[in-house]
Design a protein around this motif. Sequence first.
Motif, PDB file in Angstrom:
ATOM      1  N   THR A  50      -1.006  -8.891 -14.417  1.00 30.57           N
ATOM      2  CA  THR A  50      -1.005  -8.490 -15.824  1.00 30.57           C
ATOM      3  C   THR A  50       0.407  -8.128 -16.257  1.00 30.57           C
ATOM      4  OG1 THR A  50      -1.204  -6.064 -15.788  1.00 30.57           O
ATOM      5  CG2 THR A  50      -3.181  -7.324 -15.259  1.00 30.57           C
ATOM      6  N   TRP A  51       0.571  -7.981 -17.546  1.00 37.45           N
ATOM      7  CA  TRP A  51       1.813  -7.493 -18.121  1.00 37.45           C
ATOM      8  C   TRP A  51       1.702  -5.987 -18.370  1.00 37.45           C
ATOM      9  CZ3 TRP A  51       2.978 -11.508 -22.578  1.00 37.45           C
ATOM     10  CH2 TRP A  51       3.203 -12.767 -22.000  1.00 37.45           C
ATOM     11  N   PRO A  52       2.802  -5.323 -18.706  1.00 40.97           N
ATOM     12  CA  PRO A  52       2.719  -3.898 -19.046  1.00 40.97           C
ATOM     13  C   PRO A  52       1.762  -3.603 -20.202  1.00 40.97           C
ATOM     14  CG  PRO A  52       4.992  -4.496 -18.595  1.00 40.97           C
ATOM     15  CD  PRO A  52       4.211  -5.781 -18.593  1.00 40.97           C
ATOM     16  N   SER A  53       1.498  -4.590 -21.047  1.00 48.35           N
ATOM     17  CA  SER A  53       0.567  -4.393 -22.163  1.00 48.35           C
ATOM     18  C   SER A  53      -0.809  -3.941 -21.698  1.00 48.35           C
ATOM     19  CB  SER A  53       0.441  -5.694 -22.972  1.00 48.35           C
ATOM     20  OG  SER A  53       0.014  -6.762 -22.129  1.00 48.35           O
ATOM     21  N   VAL A  86      16.030 -22.846  -8.278  1.00 48.26           N
ATOM     22  CA  VAL A  86      17.287 -23.357  -8.838  1.00 48.26           C
ATOM     23  C   VAL A  86      17.754 -24.607  -8.086  1.00 48.26           C
ATOM     24  CG1 VAL A  86      19.686 -22.824  -9.397  1.00 48.26           C
ATOM     25  CG2 VAL A  86      17.930 -21.045  -9.600  1.00 48.26           C
ATOM     26  N   ASP A  87      17.956 -24.470  -6.776  1.00 52.36           N
ATOM     27  CA  ASP A  87      18.416 -25.622  -6.001  1.00 52.36           C
ATOM     28  C   ASP A  87      17.609 -25.835  -4.728  1.00 52.36           C
ATOM     29  OD1 ASP A  87      19.325 -23.648  -4.227  1.00 52.36           O
ATOM     30  OD2 ASP A  87      21.388 -23.771  -4.940  1.00 52.36           O
ATOM     31  N   GLY A  88      16.630 -24.989  -4.467  1.00 57.29           N
ATOM     32  CA  GLY A  88      15.779 -25.156  -3.300  1.00 57.29           C
ATOM     33  C   GLY A  88      16.302 -24.505  -2.044  1.00 57.29           C
ATOM     34  N   GLY A  89      17.456 -23.842  -2.087  1.00 55.71           N
ATOM     35  CA  GLY A  89      18.033 -23.223  -0.900  1.00 55.71           C
ATOM     36  C   GLY A  89      17.349 -21.916  -0.536  1.00 55.71           C
ATOM     37  N   THR A  90      17.561 -21.476   0.685  1.00 53.54           N
ATOM     38  CA  THR A  90      16.919 -20.253   1.163  1.00 53.54           C
ATOM     39  C   THR A  90      17.468 -19.000   0.481  1.00 53.54           C
ATOM     40  OG1 THR A  90      18.487 -20.149   2.997  1.00 53.54           O
ATOM     41  CG2 THR A  90      16.380 -21.257   3.414  1.00 53.54           C
ATOM     42  N   GLN A  91      18.691 -19.073  -0.064  1.00 51.96           N
ATOM     43  CA  GLN A  91      19.287 -17.943  -0.770  1.00 51.96           C
ATOM     44  C   GLN A  91      19.064 -18.015  -2.282  1.00 51.96           C
ATOM     45  OE1 GLN A  91      20.595 -15.483   1.178  1.00 51.96           O
ATOM     46  NE2 GLN A  91      19.821 -16.838   2.788  1.00 51.96           N
ATOM     47  N   ASP A  92      18.265 -18.954  -2.695  1.00 47.06           N
ATOM     48  CA  ASP A  92      17.992 -19.205  -4.117  1.00 47.06           C
ATOM     49  C   ASP A  92      16.892 -18.243  -4.580  1.00 47.06           C
ATOM     50  OD1 ASP A  92      17.089 -20.200  -6.524  1.00 47.06           O
ATOM     51  OD2 ASP A  92      16.695 -22.226  -5.806  1.00 47.06           O
ATOM     52  N   VAL A  93      17.303 -17.088  -5.128  1.00 44.14           N
ATOM     53  CA  VAL A  93      16.367 -16.034  -5.540  1.00 44.14           C
ATOM     54  C   VAL A  93      16.859 -15.413  -6.845  1.00 44.14           C
ATOM     55  CG1 VAL A  93      15.374 -13.778  -4.978  1.00 44.14           C
ATOM     56  CG2 VAL A  93      15.725 -15.462  -3.158  1.00 44.14           C
ATOM     57  N   TYR A  94      15.942 -15.181  -7.774  1.00 46.02           N
ATOM     58  CA  TYR A  94      16.275 -14.372  -8.947  1.00 46.02           C
ATOM     59  C   TYR A  94      15.014 -13.669  -9.439  1.00 46.02           C
ATOM     60  CZ  TYR A  94      14.298 -17.737 -12.339  1.00 46.02           C
ATOM     61  OH  TYR A  94      13.463 -18.535 -13.070  1.00 46.02           O
ATOM     62  N   PHE A  95      15.207 -12.650 -10.270  1.00 43.67           N
ATOM     63  CA  PHE A  95      14.105 -11.827 -10.755  1.00 43.67           C
ATOM     64  C   PHE A  95      13.951 -11.920 -12.267  1.00 43.67           C
ATOM     65  CE2 PHE A  95      14.614  -9.816  -6.655  1.00 43.67           C
ATOM     66  CZ  PHE A  95      13.350  -9.310  -6.353  1.00 43.67           C
ATOM     67  N   HIS A  96      12.701 -11.809 -12.710  1.00 46.09           N
ATOM     68  CA  HIS A  96      12.376 -11.553 -14.116  1.00 46.09           C
ATOM     69  C   HIS A  96      11.674 -10.198 -14.151  1.00 46.09           C
ATOM     70  CE1 HIS A  96       9.694 -12.561 -17.855  1.00 46.09           C
ATOM     71  NE2 HIS A  96      10.618 -11.665 -18.129  1.00 46.09           N
ATOM     72  N   PRO A  97      12.443  -9.104 -14.335  1.00 42.73           N
ATOM     73  CA  PRO A  97      11.843  -7.760 -14.341  1.00 42.73           C
ATOM     74  C   PRO A  97      11.224  -7.426 -15.691  1.00 42.73           C
ATOM     75  CG  PRO A  97      14.218  -7.613 -14.565  1.00 42.73           C
ATOM     76  CD  PRO A  97      13.899  -9.077 -14.428  1.00 42.73           C
ATOM     77  N   PHE A  98      10.378  -6.400 -15.697  1.00 40.87           N
ATOM     78  CA  PHE A  98       9.729  -5.978 -16.931  1.00 40.87           C
ATOM     79  C   PHE A  98      10.615  -5.085 -17.798  1.00 40.87           C
ATOM     80  CE2 PHE A  98       5.253  -6.514 -14.991  1.00 40.87           C
ATOM     81  CZ  PHE A  98       5.135  -7.779 -15.544  1.00 40.87           C
ATOM     82  N   ASN A 152       9.182   0.299 -16.086  1.00 43.17           N
ATOM     83  CA  ASN A 152       8.075  -0.391 -16.761  1.00 43.17           C
ATOM     84  C   ASN A 152       7.241  -1.181 -15.754  1.00 43.17           C
ATOM     85  OD1 ASN A 152       6.559  -1.096 -18.992  1.00 43.17           O
ATOM     86  ND2 ASN A 152       7.913  -2.755 -19.624  1.00 43.17           N
ATOM     87  N   TYR A 153       5.922  -1.214 -15.960  1.00 42.33           N
ATOM     88  CA  TYR A 153       5.074  -1.905 -14.985  1.00 42.33           C
ATOM     89  C   TYR A 153       3.771  -2.404 -15.597  1.00 42.33           C
ATOM     90  CZ  TYR A 153       2.203   2.374 -14.734  1.00 42.33           C
ATOM     91  OH  TYR A 153       1.393   3.443 -15.037  1.00 42.33           O
ATOM     92  N   GLY A 154       3.233  -3.431 -14.951  1.00 44.90           N
ATOM     93  CA  GLY A 154       1.868  -3.882 -15.171  1.00 44.90           C
ATOM     94  C   GLY A 154       1.108  -3.695 -13.872  1.00 44.90           C
ATOM     95  N   TYR A 155       0.141  -4.594 -13.626  1.00 48.23           N
ATOM     96  CA  TYR A 155      -0.682  -4.447 -12.429  1.00 48.23           C
ATOM     97  C   TYR A 155      -0.925  -5.788 -11.754  1.00 48.23           C
ATOM     98  CZ  TYR A 155      -2.001  -0.174 -14.983  1.00 48.23           C
ATOM     99  OH  TYR A 155      -1.980   0.999 -15.679  1.00 48.23           O
ATOM    100  N   HIS A 156      -1.200  -5.702 -10.462  1.00 45.73           N
ATOM    101  CA  HIS A 156      -1.931  -6.737  -9.736  1.00 45.73           C
ATOM    102  C   HIS A 156      -3.327  -6.181  -9.500  1.00 45.73           C
ATOM    103  CE1 HIS A 156       2.178  -8.109  -8.053  1.00 45.73           C
ATOM    104  NE2 HIS A 156       1.815  -8.935  -9.025  1.00 45.73           N
ATOM    105  N   LEU A 157      -4.347  -7.013  -9.586  1.00 47.60           N
ATOM    106  CA  LEU A 157      -5.710  -6.511  -9.460  1.00 47.60           C
ATOM    107  C   LEU A 157      -6.642  -7.585  -8.917  1.00 47.60           C
ATOM    108  CD1 LEU A 157      -7.297  -7.909 -12.098  1.00 47.60           C
ATOM    109  CD2 LEU A 157      -6.010  -6.172 -13.314  1.00 47.60           C
TER     110      LEU A 157
END
Length: 511
Positions: A50-53, A86-98, A152-157
């Motif tokens: 879920t989203w924070p909503s 992004v490129d498929g590499g093992t160091q290819d990581v990014y976040f979309h935070p709330f 800010n947070y939502g849930y996993h459920l």
Amino acid sequence: MLRRIVIVGGGSAGWLTAGLIAAAHRAHRDLRITLIESPDVAPIGVGEGTWPSMRDTLRRIGVGEADFMRACDASFKQGSRFNRWVDGGTQDVYFHPFMLPHGHGEVDVPQHWQARHPDVPFADLVSVQPHLCVRGRAPKQAATPEFASVANYGYHLDAGKFGVFLRQHCVDQLGVAYVADHVSAINTQADGDIASLQTRAHGALEGDLFIDCSGMQSLLLGRHFGVPLVSQRHVLFNDSALAVQLPYAAPHAPIAAQTSATAQSAGWIWDIGLPTRRGVGHVYASGYISDAQAEAELRTYIAQTGGPEAVPPPRKLSFEPGYRERFWHRNCVAIGLSGGFIEPLEASALALVEMAAAMVSDELPATRAAMDIVARRFNDAFRYRWERVIDFLKLHYVLSRRRDSAYWRDHTAADAVPERLAELLTLWRHRAPSRGDFYRLEEVFPPASYQYILYGMGFRSDFSRVARPQEAARADAYFQQAAAMARNMLGALPDNRALIDHIKLHGLPKI
């Protein structure tokens, strides 16, 4: 006057809709809400993010956060982590935070990040939440009241448990009438409106407004009224999923504070941490990979992420990506999967349910004549929202530099990119996403979300035409504040599992 609302289908969509309407209109004693749910149809049971909503939604219908978390095996979600997009590499990581970027709305955050700290991932510099997620921190403390937050947070459920929890609350506390029966026929009036639903055991259920929450079968809007699905397969190719539930390796294993989405050869794998298990699934395009190959990739991922040796056979789900040509037709409105589904990336399904149910509740027509006006407004609002969901999800794919399969190459083809998104990308080559790009009061995704994906995926803008060197000192101050906040929060916030265990035993303070 509108006095009888009949909702077809339970699950998260049906019971959230029933709860929001019933809670808002409790004072109207002449309004009767009935939900009919077939005992022959099992809920799909996915949609675990879920989203924070959702915090505000639960508050509006009158449930307690601790009660919800205990009953629904819920955990905290602070955003999404994208691996190998992004490129498929093992160091290819990014976040979309709330959380919004620190300084958002005060300075041009992307411009100064790119000019002064281009080697630091955008979200890592401007937000505390990637650091909280990596370290497994909760978004609040044991003393933080219900539904309030530090981050800010939502849930996993557990979606199946969520439907049962909402049903009990709606029936016991909000007066929703519950009918466990199967709809065998739909009876119409002379003017084409639905008059009643014929059931096996309860006869005809009459209503003034019928809300279709019957899932992908779209019993009322799709089957009865024949409102077609507008396919989006040419834009977003995924049409299948394999889902499995996995035990933790140890009883006190860490609970992830974010949804993880790990790109594969023709799709991606979700990984969601609940207190008692992980929910893992592979979303993929059947036109690019076979079910057997998709399952093999899923099993490889599970083995690489510490899953059990014995993995149960995954459950197969198929869907046509798209949305209905209209969502409200005559005296019938579709909410949830009956109105459409694209794919679970960014967990927009439950958020769209919340938005739709809230709009029906807020603008509940008093008369049949008013209903047509509300229907036009509703259709306009949700056609726009579905198109924006499609734009935002496509952004993740079109920016990828992966060329290791036809799936990733085809996602960048010009004819697979919505025109509006292509225009925005042209504008963003010389400036960051801004409020002017998303002008409606209730946008599905705000400009900050586009910034997180755009710059997380390695996009670079030429800011020379909009350079604001006078802001540089202020921007650096915001970056420094974000770093200090991250240090303070890491020291003050508890471990994610530790807080969830505390809530199960002791609850949370009431506001």
